[in-house]
Write a protein that holds these residues in place. Structure first.
Motif, PDB file in Angstrom:
ATOM      1  N   LYS A  96     -15.092  -1.405  13.703  1.00  0.00           N
ATOM      2  CA  LYS A  96     -14.933  -0.217  13.008  1.00  0.00           C
ATOM      3  C   LYS A  96     -14.389   1.006  13.638  1.00  0.00           C
ATOM      4  N   PRO A  97     -13.942   2.035  12.999  1.00  0.00           N
ATOM      5  CA  PRO A  97     -13.581   2.022  11.644  1.00  0.00           C
ATOM      6  C   PRO A  97     -12.342   1.068  11.450  1.00  0.00           C
ATOM      7  N   SER A  98     -12.157   0.553  10.262  1.00  0.00           N
ATOM      8  CA  SER A  98     -11.021  -0.727   9.987  1.00  0.00           C
ATOM      9  C   SER A  98      -9.664  -0.010  10.708  1.00  0.00           C
ATOM     10  N   THR A  99      -9.326   1.008   9.932  1.00  0.00           N
ATOM     11  CA  THR A  99      -8.065   1.919  10.084  1.00  0.00           C
ATOM     12  C   THR A  99      -8.245   3.285  10.166  1.00  0.00           C
ATOM     13  N   ILE A 100      -7.133   4.015  10.456  1.00  0.00           N
ATOM     14  CA  ILE A 100      -7.114   5.242  10.169  1.00  0.00           C
ATOM     15  C   ILE A 100      -7.064   5.920   8.763  1.00  0.00           C
ATOM     16  N   THR A 101      -6.363   5.179   8.003  1.00  0.00           N
ATOM     17  CA  THR A 101      -6.022   5.697   6.738  1.00  0.00           C
ATOM     18  C   THR A 101      -6.608   4.494   5.829  1.00  0.00           C
ATOM     19  N   ALA A 102      -6.667   4.912   4.262  1.00  0.00           N
ATOM     20  CA  ALA A 102      -7.006   3.846   3.375  1.00  0.00           C
ATOM     21  C   ALA A 102      -5.783   2.738   3.135  1.00  0.00           C
ATOM     22  N   LYS A 103      -4.628   3.614   2.959  1.00  0.00           N
ATOM     23  CA  LYS A 103      -3.402   2.737   2.774  1.00  0.00           C
ATOM     24  C   LYS A 103      -3.289   1.882   3.672  1.00  0.00           C
ATOM     25  N   GLN A 104      -3.773   1.723   5.143  1.00  0.00           N
ATOM     26  CA  GLN A 104      -3.582   0.818   6.028  1.00  0.00           C
ATOM     27  C   GLN A 104      -4.820  -0.371   5.635  1.00  0.00           C
ATOM     28  N   ILE A 105      -5.959   0.134   5.383  1.00  0.00           N
ATOM     29  CA  ILE A 105      -6.777  -0.950   5.193  1.00  0.00           C
ATOM     30  C   ILE A 105      -6.330  -1.820   3.875  1.00  0.00           C
ATOM     31  N   GLU A 106      -5.883  -1.176   3.070  1.00  0.00           N
ATOM     32  CA  GLU A 106      -5.408  -1.805   1.902  1.00  0.00           C
ATOM     33  C   GLU A 106      -4.515  -2.864   2.048  1.00  0.00           C
ATOM     34  N   ARG A 107      -3.463  -2.275   2.907  1.00  0.00           N
ATOM     35  CA  ARG A 107      -2.286  -3.256   3.373  1.00  0.00           C
ATOM     36  C   ARG A 107      -2.925  -4.445   3.980  1.00  0.00           C
ATOM     37  N   LEU A 108      -4.042  -4.321   5.021  1.00  0.00           N
ATOM     38  CA  LEU A 108      -4.488  -5.359   5.740  1.00  0.00           C
ATOM     39  C   LEU A 108      -5.254  -6.329   4.817  1.00  0.00           C
ATOM     40  N   THR A 109      -5.993  -5.780   3.758  1.00  0.00           N
ATOM     41  CA  THR A 109      -6.784  -6.782   2.916  1.00  0.00           C
ATOM     42  C   THR A 109      -5.951  -7.395   1.847  1.00  0.00           C
ATOM     43  N   GLU A 110      -4.791  -6.953   1.628  1.00  0.00           N
ATOM     44  CA  GLU A 110      -3.694  -7.685   0.855  1.00  0.00           C
ATOM     45  C   GLU A 110      -3.193  -8.989   1.526  1.00  0.00           C
ATOM     46  N   LEU A 111      -2.965  -8.697   2.805  1.00  0.00           N
ATOM     47  CA  LEU A 111      -2.218  -9.432   3.517  1.00  0.00           C
ATOM     48  C   LEU A 111      -3.058 -10.718   3.827  1.00  0.00           C
ATOM     49  N   ALA A 112      -4.471 -10.362   3.988  1.00  0.00           N
ATOM     50  CA  ALA A 112      -5.531 -11.468   4.602  1.00  0.00           C
ATOM     51  C   ALA A 112      -5.768 -12.327   3.308  1.00  0.00           C
ATOM     52  N   GLN A 113      -5.729 -11.610   2.162  1.00  0.00           N
ATOM     53  CA  GLN A 113      -5.825 -12.566   0.576  1.00  0.00           C
ATOM     54  C   GLN A 113      -4.450 -13.152   0.327  1.00  0.00           C
TER      55      GLN A 113
END
Length: 331
Positions: A96-113
């Motif tokens: 933690k924290p996962s990333t600096i911005t929400a857009k970054q963590i959104e991209r990572l979760t999309e990629l993982a899925q």
């Protein structure tokens, strides 16, 4: 029960806590470490009897014997490193924290899925059994209707010889490193995200927040207020206040193995679940359970919650005027 081989990126201070915890696991093995510093990687591997050391991250990701990678670098590096791991087909536990911005963590979760990979933010508090018991006490009405949550988290880091919290290139400051905990615990206990956020903070010339104070109002009418500081030594206590009592998570509340339950007359119960090792063991074991079960994340800390936490911190940063360089905020 099959052995699960872990790789580690970034043998810094928090990595030692992880290595101590996994050394006590019956099924998890820290099989490889990757570091940008060969000397630091070798020293870390020697201390924890890690058989393989890589001087670049791609070599670790390409290792077919590694089942899951724990990323322990400063959070300014999390997005590109986690992206590299997921693109390489590796399950990831991301500090933690996962990333600096929400857009970054959104991209990572999309990629993982898209890849069908386990991807988990490592907010260790969320995996501790005491927190689950506190949540159950609240649900049972042990303190009546919750009115508000109040907490402080802070340390006078200026007195330490070395700290990354004063480096804006590493996403320094109190909010991302410390303020995340009150948000994550409130989010867990209330099962909702704030509808109103009010923040003010002291941002230094170096563009890091030294102290940030936040009020959050939830749709249920409950409030959560917290102060996080990188220059002030706080009591580091969280109190959940109800109409018929309160629950206190004593210092350090995010490392919670104890909770005190009070009614109107005084102390009713003390909940205590001592860590088997150091508290990291819970998220390690949960991660391996999820990988074995083919789950993309733990039910104790979903992708949506990780995104929500960063969205809240994005809003707080906007309100206090805290912006980092485009280098660490980019996609």
């Amino acid at each position: 029960m099959n052995q699960m081989n872990w790789g580690l990126i970034g043998p810094g201070s928090i990595a030692h806590t992880f290595a101590d915890a996994i050394s006590q696991s019956e099924r998890g093995k820290l099989a490889a470490v990757a570091s940008s510093s060969a000397e630091r990687g070798q020293a870390f591997a020697k201390k924890y009897n890690i058989p393989t050391v890589y001087d670049n991250y791609q070599a670790l990701i390409s290792d077919p014997d590694i089942d899951i990678i724990y990323i322990a670098t400063p959070h300014s590096f999390h997005y590109p490193q986690a992206k590299l791991c997921l693109e390489g087909g590796k399950n990831v536990l991301l500090e933690k924290p996962s990333t600096i911005t929400a857009k970054q963590i959104e991209r990572l979760t999309e990629l993982a899925q898209q890849k069908g990979l386990f991807f988990q933010e490592a907010i260790w508090t969320r995996f501790m059994p005491v927190l689950a018991q506190v949540k159950e006490k609240i649900k049972q009405g042990a303190i009546g209707k919750v009115q508000y949550i109040s907490s402080t988290i802070g340390f006078a880091f200026q007195h330490r010889e070395e700290t990354r919290l004063f480096d804006p290139k590493l996403g320094g400051g109190a909010l991302l490193d410390l303020g995340l905990y009150p948000i994550a615990v409130s989010q867990c206990l209330l099962d909702e995200e704030p509808s109103v956020i009010q923040a003010m903070g002291k941002v230094s010339d170096k563009q890091i927040d030294e102290t940030t104070i936040v009020n959050m109002r939830y749709p249920s009418g409950i409030y959560s207020q917290f102060t996080c500081s990188a220059t002030g030594h706080s009591p580091n206590v969280m109190t959940i206040v109800g109409s018929n009592g309160n629950i206190v998570l004593p210092a350090m509340f995010w490392d919670t193995d104890t909770a005190h339950v009070y009614d109107l007359a005084g102390l009713v119960e003390t909940i205590r679940v001592p860590h088997k090792v150091n508290g990291f063991e819970y998220q390690i074991e949960e991660s391996m359970d999820c990988v074995e079960a083919g789950q993309l994340y733990s039910s104790l800390m979903s992708h949506d919650e990780s995104i929500g936490i960063i969205e809240i911190m994005d809003e707080i940063r906007s309100q206090i005027g805290l912006a980092f360089s485009s280098d660490i905020e980019k996609l």
